[in-house]
Write a protein that holds these residues in place. Structure first.
Motif, PDB file in Angstrom:
ATOM      1  N   HIS A  40    -118.213 -50.360  -5.394  1.00  0.00           N
ATOM      2  CA  HIS A  40    -117.353 -49.191  -5.292  1.00  0.00           C
ATOM      3  C   HIS A  40    -118.249 -48.003  -4.964  1.00  0.00           C
ATOM      4  CE1 HIS A  40    -113.243 -48.056  -7.114  1.00  0.00           C
ATOM      5  NE2 HIS A  40    -113.523 -47.223  -6.147  1.00  0.00           N
ATOM      6  N   SER A  46    -108.320 -41.346  -5.563  1.00  0.00           N
ATOM      7  CA  SER A  46    -109.302 -40.575  -4.823  1.00  0.00           C
ATOM      8  C   SER A  46    -109.032 -40.724  -3.322  1.00  0.00           C
ATOM      9  CB  SER A  46    -110.706 -41.048  -5.176  1.00  0.00           C
ATOM     10  OG  SER A  46    -110.805 -42.451  -5.036  1.00  0.00           O
ATOM     11  N   LYS A  54    -105.356 -45.931   2.289  1.00  0.00           N
ATOM     12  CA  LYS A  54    -106.654 -46.201   1.662  1.00  0.00           C
ATOM     13  C   LYS A  54    -107.152 -47.627   1.915  1.00  0.00           C
ATOM     14  CE  LYS A  54    -107.797 -45.233  -2.596  1.00  0.00           C
ATOM     15  NZ  LYS A  54    -109.000 -44.436  -2.789  1.00  0.00           N
ATOM     16  N   SER A 102    -116.268 -41.271  -3.059  1.00  0.00           N
ATOM     17  CA  SER A 102    -115.137 -40.359  -3.257  1.00  0.00           C
ATOM     18  C   SER A 102    -115.447 -38.967  -2.689  1.00  0.00           C
ATOM     19  CB  SER A 102    -114.818 -40.244  -4.748  1.00  0.00           C
ATOM     20  OG  SER A 102    -114.471 -41.501  -5.268  1.00  0.00           O
ATOM     21  N   ASN A 104    -110.251 -41.443  -0.450  1.00  0.00           N
ATOM     22  CA  ASN A 104    -111.261 -42.122   0.364  1.00  0.00           C
ATOM     23  C   ASN A 104    -110.786 -43.546   0.617  1.00  0.00           C
ATOM     24  OD1 ASN A 104    -111.743 -42.232  -2.609  1.00  0.00           O
ATOM     25  ND2 ASN A 104    -113.139 -43.858  -2.024  1.00  0.00           N
TER      26      ASN A 104
END
Ligand code: TXA
Ligand code: MG
Length: 318
Positions: free
Chosen positions: A222, A135, A48, A143, A137
């Motif tokens: 985010h 998540s 990630k 997400s 992503n």
């Protein structure tokens, strides 16, 4: 090569070998690994590109497991767990020695939830360890709410996505901690605060500044598309100012008369839950259209609408 399928045995084999598997939940797809194995946990952070100071959520399948991984569990915590698990609620509780420090980024508290997705519950039941699953992503991006979103992000890095269809809730779980017997909201999410307050009374919403000093993990920026994204209190004016650009609109229930390349309505019926379910998938779509700018309005600020506004604010943060 990444593979998408519904083969639980394959997922189990990979997870037992400390490999990662993307799993469906009712909120968003998670990037899952063995929560008790440092090797697997490190792979999650690496894949990630997530800083190690941003802790992970532990996923379990039954309330009976809670006391194995947590301690000093308050009556409020049990009440919420009983009311909403399996479901989109994460509880922040004192961890037991069984939870590796890498999971909690050194904190004495662990975030834990029982996800509400039959495929993932079956998977958890067959494993003799819980899963950590952020998540699925890369850090700060939108997400995933479909298996295909995970494929787009991790085609060359991940070997298996367990396909459980589109996520029913579409936004991450709500995170609640406790201080002096009062609920504290660490992250707005799919479970509306109003629902939580019906069970444990008024909760304190930690503001962004407090979150940032409290938790290096809860960054303001985010859930961001690559396309520039504006949250606007006057859409008409924002369109006017940017009339030289290819604009896409992300709207609640009604279209605008203004000429833009595309307008996407999250819920023509004006249903905030439906809007939440469609939010990320629509952001993914708009982000793939080669637009210069995406503009969204503030949504009605009640129930899950508060969560939608939170995500739109973060998506538009510089
Ligand atoms: O809906 C969800 O919760 C999804 C699905 C896959 O279950 N998971 C998810 O995980 O959203 P992630 O890693 O993307 O977000 C976890 C959030 C982060 O903001 C992190 O800072 C917070 O939970 N968190 C985790 N452990 C924590 C801890 N020990 N103390 C404070 N915050 C924590
Ligand atoms: Mg996340």
């Amino acid at each position: 090569m990444i593979e998408v399928g519904q083969d639980l045995d394959k997922a189990i084999q990979l997870l037992r070998a400390n490999e990662l598997v993307a799993i469906p939940t009712e909120t968003v797809y998670g990037l899952a690994g063995n929560a008790l194995e440092e090797k697997a946990i490190r792979k999650i952070f690496q894949m990630k590109k997530r800083p190690l100071n941003n802790p992970l959520i532990l996923h379990i399948h039954s309330l009976d497991q809670l006391a194995t991984y947590c301690q000093n569990i308050s009556p409020h915590a049990y009440k919420l767990a009983q009311a909403f698990w399996p479901g989109p609620l994460t509880l922040l509780l004192d961890k037991s020695h069984r939870v590796p420090d890498l999971v909690t980024a050194g904190s004495a508290q662990v975030a834990v939830r029982i996800p509400n997705h039959s495929m993932t519950l079956h998977l958890l039941q067959q494993l003799d360890f819980p899963l950590v699953a952020p998540s699925a992503n890369p850090f700060t991006t939108i997400s995933p709410t479909k298996a295909q979103h995970v494929v787009l992000y991790f085609a060359d890095k991940l070997s298996y996505v367990l396909d459980g269809g589109d996520c029913q809730q579409g936004i991450e779980s709500t995170i609640i901690g406790f201080k002096e017997n009062q609920g504290q909201v660490y992250r707005l999410g799919s479970l509306a605060i109003e629902e939580i307050e019906k069970v444990i009374g008024p909760c304190v919403l930690l503001n962004k500044k407090a979150e940032q000093t409290l938790l290096p993990g809860m960054f303001h920026k985010h859930y961001s598309p690559r396309t520039p994204f504006i949250l606007s209190s006057d859409i008409q004016q924002s369109i006017h100012i940017n009339s030289d650009k290819k604009i896409g609109l992300l709207l609640f229930d009604q279209g605008m008369k203004e000429e833009v390349v595309v307008q996407k309505l999250l819920s023509p019926q004006g249903d905030l839950q439906e809007a939440a379910t469609n939010l990320y998938a629509t952001m993914h779509t708009l982000d793939s259209m080669g637009l210069d700018l995406i503009i969204a309005p503030y949504f009605p600020n009640l129930g899950i609408g508060k969560t939608i506004n939170d995500r739109l604010k973060r998506a538009s943060a510089k």
